[in-house]
Enzyme design. Structure first.
Site, PDB file in Angstrom:
ATOM      1  N   LYS A 195      14.663 -10.161  -1.397  1.00  0.00           N
ATOM      2  CA  LYS A 195      14.370 -11.113  -0.412  1.00  0.00           C
ATOM      3  C   LYS A 195      13.600 -10.608   0.291  1.00  0.00           C
ATOM      4  CE  LYS A 195      15.454 -14.518   3.087  1.00  0.00           C
ATOM      5  NZ  LYS A 195      17.035 -15.745   3.617  1.00  0.00           N
ATOM      6  N   CYS A 235      15.194 -19.060   0.620  1.00  0.00           N
ATOM      7  CA  CYS A 235      14.658 -19.370   1.646  1.00  0.00           C
ATOM      8  C   CYS A 235      13.842 -19.124   2.569  1.00  0.00           C
ATOM      9  CB  CYS A 235      16.191 -18.815   2.359  1.00  0.00           C
ATOM     10  SG  CYS A 235      16.935 -19.994   4.013  1.00  0.00           S
ATOM     11  N   GLU A 286      22.014 -19.708  -1.633  1.00  0.00           N
ATOM     12  CA  GLU A 286      21.845 -18.362  -0.958  1.00  0.00           C
ATOM     13  C   GLU A 286      22.795 -17.766  -0.530  1.00  0.00           C
ATOM     14  OE1 GLU A 286      19.127 -16.195   2.714  1.00  0.00           O
ATOM     15  OE2 GLU A 286      18.755 -17.747   2.720  1.00  0.00           O
TER      16      GLU A 286
END
Length: 272
Positions: free
Chosen positions: A112, A154, A41
């Site tokens: 995301k 993440c 990321e």
């Protein structure tokens, strides 16, 4: 069998400096025979709200994406950039993973879904991703020569229903590019990744940021490649570096045949 590589980085706010760091590692992985490489990321920009806004590019248009595409083609590898800031048509910014094929074509992207808006007992203390990024609204599973790849980033790893949905959509491999904090990483990183691998019976490729960054941030590292039985095949605990492992989808199928979790499930996950 496909050799997969990942990169552990210590990125900062300057994209050019990050690109120099990344290119050296990609060349090394290509020489080791990696056909797909996953990066963390915030690979190209890891900074402040201003840094993300300043360097955001429209999808498929911008010098950073052009350089990444050219490098993937030059090396002849598939390249998954864990995330970079992407400017949306409405002017908002997403934290977006980009998948380039070995011809330098961006074949898929993923915005995301889950924003890291939390309080952590570290030097940075307060994290508010939603102040900078707009969350995505769909999950992605991508067909590749190496199998179907489920995309995540993440904080997504804390939401098992998302990973169940990726498996339902056919994922063989799930990537987890991350910048986990040192505090949360020490507590939960290993167990979350292994749990997601065991639950989904997928290969987990988790490329992480490591070390001290700007604004008092410190990330955990411990990039890992985990098999569908939950075994850690490779781990880069500290420092920057690279890892490789051979992905065997026949092994995945054996596990799924011997323990058919999908067939045994009493309910299905239907993402919003």
């Amino acid at each position: 069998m496909t050799k997969i590589g990942l990169v552990q980085m210590n990125s900062g706010p300057d994209p050019e400096a990050n690109l120099i760091q990344l290119k050296k590692k990609l060349k090394g992985l290509q020489l080791q025979g990696a056909r797909l490489v996953v990066t963390p990321e915030n690979t190209l920009v890891f900074g402040s709200n201003h840094d993300y806004i300043r360097h955001a590019e429209a999808l498929g248009d911008g010098p950073l994406q052009t350089e990444l595409a050219a490098f993937a083609k030059q090396l002849g590898i598939w390249l998954l950039i864990g995330s970079m800031p992407i400017l949306q048509p409405d002017g908002k910014i997403t934290s977006t993973a980009l998948l380039f094929d070995d011809q330098g074509i961006c074949t898929a992207h993923y915005n995301k879904l889950h924003m890291f808006d939390v309080e952590i007992e570290d030097k940075h203390h307060s994290y508010r991703e939603s102040d900078t990024f707009q969350p995505g609204n769909e999950i992605k599973v991508v067909e590749t020569p190496f199998g179907k790849i489920g995309l995540s980033i993440c904080y997504d790893v804390r939401f098992p229903q998302m990973y169940s949905a990726l498996r339902e959509q056919g994922a063989d491999i799930i990537v987890v590019p991350a910048a986990f904090t040192k505090v949360t990483g020490k507590a939960h990183w290993d167990i979350l990744l292994r749990a997601r691998a065991i639950e989904t019976q997928c290969w987990l490729i988790a490329a992480a940021q490591w070390g001290e960054h700007n604004q008092g941030r410190e990330t955990w590292g411990h990039s890992m490649i985990i098999d569908p039985w939950g075994q850690v095949l490779a781990c880069q605990q500290q420092g920057t570096g690279v890892l490789t492992a051979d992905i065997d989808l026949d092994f995945s199928q054996t596990i799924r045949t011997n323990m058919p979790l999908v067939e045994h499930a009493r309910f299905s996950v239907h993402p919003r």
